[in-house]
Motif scaffolding. Structure first.
Motif, PDB file in Angstrom:
ATOM      1  N   THR B 122       0.812  -1.223   0.000  1.00  0.00           N
ATOM      2  CA  THR B 122       0.000   0.000   0.000  1.00  0.00           C
ATOM      3  C   THR B 122       0.846   1.274   0.000  1.00  0.00           C
ATOM      4  O   THR B 122       0.329   2.330  -0.305  1.00  0.00           O
ATOM      5  CB  THR B 122      -0.972   0.035   1.203  1.00  0.00           C
ATOM      6  N   VAL B 123       2.123   1.168   0.345  1.00  0.00           N
ATOM      7  CA  VAL B 123       2.965   2.370   0.246  1.00  0.00           C
ATOM      8  C   VAL B 123       3.581   2.504  -1.150  1.00  0.00           C
ATOM      9  O   VAL B 123       4.261   3.488  -1.430  1.00  0.00           O
ATOM     10  CB  VAL B 123       4.096   2.412   1.309  1.00  0.00           C
ATOM     11  N   SER B 125       1.791   1.091  -4.197  1.00  0.00           N
ATOM     12  CA  SER B 125       0.829   0.998  -5.301  1.00  0.00           C
ATOM     13  C   SER B 125      -0.509   1.521  -4.820  1.00  0.00           C
ATOM     14  O   SER B 125      -0.807   1.470  -3.626  1.00  0.00           O
ATOM     15  CB  SER B 125       0.690  -0.449  -5.757  1.00  0.00           C
ATOM     16  N   ARG B 126      -1.259   2.025  -5.770  1.00  0.00           N
ATOM     17  CA  ARG B 126      -2.611   2.469  -5.418  1.00  0.00           C
ATOM     18  C   ARG B 126      -3.363   1.250  -4.904  1.00  0.00           C
ATOM     19  O   ARG B 126      -3.195   0.143  -5.425  1.00  0.00           O
ATOM     20  CB  ARG B 126      -3.305   3.023  -6.654  1.00  0.00           C
ATOM     21  N   ARG B 127      -4.215   1.486  -3.931  1.00  0.00           N
ATOM     22  CA  ARG B 127      -4.937   0.341  -3.374  1.00  0.00           C
ATOM     23  C   ARG B 127      -5.838  -0.299  -4.432  1.00  0.00           C
ATOM     24  O   ARG B 127      -6.027  -1.511  -4.442  1.00  0.00           O
ATOM     25  CB  ARG B 127      -5.749   0.787  -2.171  1.00  0.00           C
ATOM     26  N   ALA B 128      -6.380   0.524  -5.312  1.00  0.00           N
ATOM     27  CA  ALA B 128      -7.236  -0.025  -6.374  1.00  0.00           C
ATOM     28  C   ALA B 128      -6.411  -0.931  -7.290  1.00  0.00           C
ATOM     29  O   ALA B 128      -6.890  -1.973  -7.738  1.00  0.00           O
ATOM     30  CB  ALA B 128      -7.870   1.105  -7.165  1.00  0.00           C
ATOM     31  N   ALA B 272      -9.933   0.729  -0.566  1.00  0.00           N
ATOM     32  CA  ALA B 272      -9.213   2.012  -0.568  1.00  0.00           C
ATOM     33  C   ALA B 272      -9.544   2.848   0.666  1.00  0.00           C
ATOM     34  O   ALA B 272      -8.750   3.689   1.082  1.00  0.00           O
ATOM     35  CB  ALA B 272      -9.537   2.783  -1.842  1.00  0.00           C
ATOM     36  N   GLN B 273     -10.716   2.622   1.232  1.00  0.00           N
ATOM     37  CA  GLN B 273     -11.153   3.452   2.362  1.00  0.00           C
ATOM     38  C   GLN B 273     -10.797   2.854   3.718  1.00  0.00           C
ATOM     39  O   GLN B 273     -10.843   3.539   4.727  1.00  0.00           O
ATOM     40  CB  GLN B 273     -12.682   3.643   2.314  1.00  0.00           C
ATOM     41  N   ASP B 275      -8.828   0.789   6.893  1.00  0.00           N
ATOM     42  CA  ASP B 275      -7.524   0.731   7.555  1.00  0.00           C
ATOM     43  C   ASP B 275      -6.892  -0.626   7.265  1.00  0.00           C
ATOM     44  O   ASP B 275      -7.568  -1.649   7.288  1.00  0.00           O
ATOM     45  CB  ASP B 275      -7.694   0.881   9.072  1.00  0.00           C
ATOM     46  N   VAL B 276      -5.613  -0.611   6.995  1.00  0.00           N
ATOM     47  CA  VAL B 276      -4.921  -1.888   6.772  1.00  0.00           C
ATOM     48  C   VAL B 276      -3.857  -2.106   7.843  1.00  0.00           C
ATOM     49  O   VAL B 276      -3.091  -3.002   7.792  1.00  0.00           O
ATOM     50  CB  VAL B 276      -4.291  -1.979   5.360  1.00  0.00           C
TER      51      VAL B 276
END
Lengths: 378, 276
Positions: B122-123, B125-128, B272-273, B275-276
């Protein structure tokens, strides 16, 4: 994906009042001047390639994070200057990792905003290859080989396919893992895995590196090596280190914020936090005793404290007879710590006082103990 | 880096990871064994029928059976010319598609969330892109396993001499292509559901429950003759995709791919919204 290419456009606001004022140094005007006036106009491609010229690398404004009804981070404001090594300090549950995770974009703040190099942390396209992150407890993919994992990470950072292997080899060399290319991540020891995690954070020479507990769980030798790696990066990028290890932070950080129960309770340069430029601590040893003589307890009466009080710049002198320690407070600007140390030692030696140690300031550990509550006493 | 490159990189890694993981290997072996057993079973049944019935009668029976199954005489006539062994494999792989997708994909994202491995992605690449990469990776793996099963049947069909190589390849490729959009729809649904959970076993159970619920809804639609209810079940579209009319087949493919796109987009938006 339009939202992903817009930089944060919130106008700069004054630092919030209260305890967090200390966390927001009085540089807002200068920082805001350095910040792009119209971030929306900044082209992602240009911003990605250029090193940041902003004075503030990371900025948090009134950041709140709630998990259900629990407030993990409460109105935290920080400004971290480019090139600094910055520590996030605090006991368990203080909100360090939550703050760190919000900076890395893993968690979204409930309130407030965060800027990393002028962009919200979720704007990955603008920040990848500019921000490296070592998460605390993220496992490496066990079936991947170290080399292929790091090459994949490098490729995602837009490092061209033909350059990625050599860049990965260089970073493996830096972490002393040159022979690990074909080792599966799942078979790495804890220390090796931590180094590989560090390697992925350092890939591509990022401008900001976030390190969450970089030495936790490591043996002293490995922890030392990791500290040396961090020190080697000093000056090349902005490093933000979250750790329990106060000695480690005192050794490597330029500045820090102390968090307790989700709030910033103090922040500033390391010498400000430890009062290294305002006080000197002198540990007194007991006098030599003849065989069979009763134990001797030193009290203030036998010490030349009045002579110390007469020293130029000294504002206060205290003696702690439980710790056997003289604390000499002095006015910053009137005298420097080294001068005070020399004069204090001279006066004490002339008074036949035996000295077992001298420190500038009260030490980060004591400072943190003073500022943070003992949760057991709740 | 363009979104497409990110998706391709992530999808390629997902394929590599799946095809060499223990789970991937076991699934591959089970699929192959399943394929072999099914082949033997079909061949055996066919041999028994061959003894009892002349080819014309057999063809006629097939046409009647297929017309009844798909509710379309044109379809029955069209499919009656296909080698039955290939048709049998098609029915089997369409029926097994949700099972295969659920087993191959339940931990694609949930395990990454549980072990926080996702944080390395996630740091960068776009999450989508991450989500879409996972989708394409899983879809490719499922399609590959399905293709393996089909190819095995093609070899058996040709070796047995039941049909010519040209016929086998022609029908075989067509039947395999029918499974591709259907598995896309299942893959999208599986990822949408399983990515909501951090515990892979919970993700697996809820994915199975969702698929079962879709099957029940389809059953109610079939029994109660409430056609719209059957449209949410991806396997419904095998009849469309098999149609001799290209426009009907195209609509079937578009609906399946649309379901896949919709579920993947929804999953990516939620991902995308969060928390991971």
């Amino acid at each position: 994906m339009a939202a992903d290419v817009e930089p944060t456009s919130a106008p700069p606001e004054p630092a919030p009042a209260g305890a967090n004022d200390a966390a927001a140094p009085e540089k807002a005007a200068a920082d805001d001047a350095a910040k792009p006036k119209n971030p929306a106009a900044a082209k992602p491609s240009a911003s990605k390639k250029k090193k940041s010229t902003t004075e503030v690398a990371v900025r948090l404004r009134g950041v709140v994070k709630k998990f259900g009804s629990k407030v993990a981070v409460d109105d935290v404001s920080l400004q971290i200057r480019s090139g600094q090594v910055y520590g996030l300090i605090g006991p368990n549950g203080a909100g360090k990792t939550t703050t760190f995770s919000m900076m890395a974009g893993y968690l979204r703040p409930t309130n407030g905003d965060i800027e990393m190099l002028g962009f919200a942390p979720t704007h990955t396209d603008q920040l990848k290859s500019r921000v490296g992150v070592l998460p605390q407890d993220a496992l490496l993919p066990p079936s991947d080989k170290v080399g292929e994992f790091l090459v994949h990470m490098a490729r995602l950072q837009s490092i061209p396919a033909e350059k990625a292997p050599s860049i990965v080899r260089a970073v493996l060399e830096e972490i002393e893992g040159r022979d690990w290319w074909n080792v599966r991540c799942g078979s790495l020891s804890h220390g090796m895995a931590k180094r590989v995690q560090l390697a992925q954070a350092l890939l591509g020479d990022p401008e900001v590196v976030l390190l969450d507990e970089p030495t936790s769980g490591l043996d002293p030798r490995s922890a030392y090596d990791v500290r040396q790696l961090i020190k080697a990066r000093k000056g090349r990028c902005t490093l933000i280190v979250s750790s329990h290890n106060l000695q480690e932070l005192e050794e490597i950080c330029d500045a820090a914020a102390i968090l307790d129960r989700g709030k910033v309770v103090a922040s500033g340069s390391m010498s400000e936090l430890t009062a290294a430029s305002e006080e000197v601590h002198v540990k007194i040893a007991p006098p030599l005793r003849a065989a069979g003589e009763a134990p001797y307890r030193r009290n203030a009466a036998g010490l030349p404290l009045s002579k110390l009080r007469e020293l130029h710049g000294v504002t206060r002198v205290e003696y702690d007879d439980t710790r056997h320690e003289i604390v000499v407070h002095f006015e910053r600007g009137q005298a420097d710590a080294e001068g005070i140390i020399g004069q204090t030692l001279w006066a004490l030696l002339n008074g036949q006082v035996r000295i077992s140690g001298v420190t500038k300031g009260r030490g980060l550990e004591k400072r943190v103990m003073d500022l943070t509550d003992d949760p057991d006493q709740d | 880096m363009p979104v497409l490159n990110e998706i391709l990189l992530i999808a390629a890694r997902e394929v590599r990871k799946n095809l060499r993981s223990a789970k991937g290997l076991v699934m591959g072996i089970i699929s192959l064994l399943g394929g072999v057993l099914t082949t033997l079973l079909i061949v055996k049944l066919r041999a028994m029928n061959d003894v009892n019935l002349p080819p014309e009668e057999m063809h006629q029976l097939q046409e009647i059976a297929l017309t009844k199954k798909y509710g379309d005489p044109a379809m029955g006539k069209y499919l009656a010319s296909a080698p039955p062994v290939l048709l049998g494999m098609l029915v089997l792989t369409v029926w097994l598609a949700p099972l295969l997708v659920a087993i191959m994909g339940f931990d694609g994202i949930s395990a990454d969330l549980q072990q926080k491995t996702v944080r390395y992605w996630t740091v960068r690449s776009r999450r989508a892109s991450y989500f879409a990469g996972k989708f394409f990776g899983l879809w490719t793996v499922v399609a590959s396993v399905t293709l393996m099963m089909h190819v095995l049947i093609w070899i058996v069909a040709v070796a047995r001499g039941g049909s010519t190589a040209a016929d086998t390849i022609s029908w075989g490729v067509r039947f395999f292509l029918v499974t591709v959009p259907i598995s896309a729809a299942w893959t999208g649904t599986a990822l949408l559901v399983s990515s909501q959970f951090r515990t892979p076993i919970v993700a697996l159970l809820v994915t199975f429950a969702t698929f079962f619920a879709l099957w029940i809804v389809d059953g109610i639609g079939e029994v109660g003759e409430i056609k719209p209810l059957t449209y949410i079940y991806p396997n419904t579209y095998d009849a469309w995709l098999l149609s001799p009319h290209p426009e009907r087949a195209a609509v079937g493919a578009l609906v399946c791919l649309g379901m896949a796109a919709l579920t993947t987009a929804a999953g990516a938006m939620i991902f995308a919204q969060r928390d991971v």
